[in-house]
Design an enzyme around this catalytic site. Structure first.
Site, PDB file in Angstrom:
ATOM      1  NE  ARG A 175      36.397  36.472  42.949  1.00 39.16           N
ATOM      2  CZ  ARG A 175      35.978  35.415  43.645  1.00 39.16           C
ATOM      3  NH1 ARG A 175      36.472  34.216  43.415  1.00 39.16           N
ATOM      4  NH2 ARG A 175      35.093  35.567  44.596  1.00 39.16           N
ATOM      5  NE  ARG A 186      46.798  43.130  44.276  1.00 32.22           N
ATOM      6  CZ  ARG A 186      46.136  42.135  44.835  1.00 32.22           C
ATOM      7  NH1 ARG A 186      45.196  41.531  44.172  1.00 32.22           N
ATOM      8  NH2 ARG A 186      46.440  41.705  46.033  1.00 32.22           N
TER       9      ARG A 186
END
Length: 367
Positions: free
Chosen positions: A37, A50
């Site tokens: 991640r 995002r």
């Protein structure tokens, strides 16, 4: 930048192959490091790019995936990039609807409840038609990396994906999914086989698109005991490695190193060492020395700093890294966390982790 002008192949020459050398068991000057991640919500620039976007729409945009994959590499001297995507793109390719619900995580609108529900799934999946957006993201990112570091592709493993598809999201017990293993073993194998077939094609497609290593995430291994793991997880994990490799050979594609990360499956390390993977990823609940004793000398280990160690002051992170390197040894080893980064982590502490791995491993190698 992630512009779509490049020709599909003719990739730039790789400048830093430390991660690939360690994965293959070759000697390295420093221990390579990357983070699960690493492209993620702990970075403010990730949130900026995002925040307004639907998660799976982001996954389907090669340009956005490329941008998010490159963000951590602009900040930190990581030794590998991992394509920004999600393990749940595979159930979506089988025709299931998954939404990313804020504050709740991935949610299936219609999870599998009865054995009959298996008939709703696509039995034959054309991965290029269903997952071609991931392949495009990989090709674009491989060019945009300009050979800086290798690019890792990945997939969820069959049991982990099956558990999501039945639970309909995250679960602390996996009781619904595990009840299938006890009540419907044949249907469970049918589903696991279907998933394995798609995953095999998906991983081969990622290499064809430019992935230079592959990681299989069996994130929910810890919910199974040794017997269930032996019956419902290990055979598919083995088969995926063997079949991917034979298909890569058939298609004259590069034989890339493969990593298996079976979280909390200490009881299976010996078996995983013989499952056909070059690298075994470890979570933070096992002692490095114990892992090394169980897997032997022919497999590279990856891991396993407790992600929460990154909440410690930077000097403390350095001490923990030094201890970890001394326990694993600097060779046949890839430094990583024992699980993914959490969204509230300080990027500077991630930088301290990466730099400590490089500095301490260089020092140990010289002395």
């Amino acid at each position: 930048t992630c512009s779509l002008l490049h020709s599909p192949k003719g990739f730039p020459k790789l400048k830093n192959d430390t991660f690939l050398r360690a994965a293959r068991g070759e000697e390295t000057e420093h221990t390579p490091v990357w983070c699960m991640r690493q492209a993620g919500r702990y970075l403010p620039e990730f949130q900026d790019s995002r925040a307004s976007q639907d998660f799976f729409a982001t996954c389907q945009s090669p340009k956005l995936c490329c941008e998010l994959t490159l963000q951590p590499l602009r900040r930190f001297p990581l030794d590998a990039a991992i394509i920004f995507s999600d393990i749940l793109v595979v159930p979506r390719a089988l025709g299931m609807e998954v939404l990313m619900v804020p504050g709740k995580g991935p949610t299936f609108t219609e999870p599998l409840k009865e054995v009959e529900d298996l008939l709703k799934l696509r039995q034959k999946v054309d991965v290029t038609a269903e997952l071609g957006y991931v392949f495009k993201a990989i090709t674009l990112t491989r060019h945009s990396l300009e050979g800086k570091v290798p690019l890792i592709g990945f997939s969820g493993a069959p049991w982990t994906l099956m558990s999501y598809m039945i639970e309909g999201g995250g679960s602390t017990t996996m009781a619904k999914a595990k009840s299938w293993l006890y009540r419907h073993p044949e249907a469970s194998h049918q589903l696991l086989r279907l998933l394995a077939n798609v995953i095999i094609d998906y991983l081969v497609g990622q290499v064809a698109a430019g992935a230079q290593a592959l990681q299989l995430f069996e994130s929910h291994a810890g919910h199974l005991g040794p017997e269930q793991f032996q019956d419902f997880a290990l055979p598919y994990i083995r088969d995926i490695a063997q079949t991917v490799k034979s298909k890569l050979k058939e298609e004259a594609l590069p034989l890339v190193p493969m990593i298996i990360f079976a979280k909390d499956a200490h009881y299976a390390l010996r078996d995983l060492a013989h499952a056909g993977y070059e690298v075994i990823g470890l979570d933070w609940t096992i002692r490095p020395q114990d892992a090394r004793a169980q897997v032997g000398k022919d497999v590279t280990l990856q891991g396993n700093l407790d992600p929460c160690a990154l909440y410690a002051p930077k000097e403390k992170i350095g001490e923990l890294v030094k201890k970890m390197l001394e326990s694993f040894g600097t060779q046949r080893y890839i430094a990583n966390l024992g699980h993914g980064l959490y969204p509230d982590m300080n990027p500077e502490h991630v930088g301290a982790f990466v730099e400590a791995v490089h500095a301490h491993s260089r020092y140990i190698n010289k002395h």
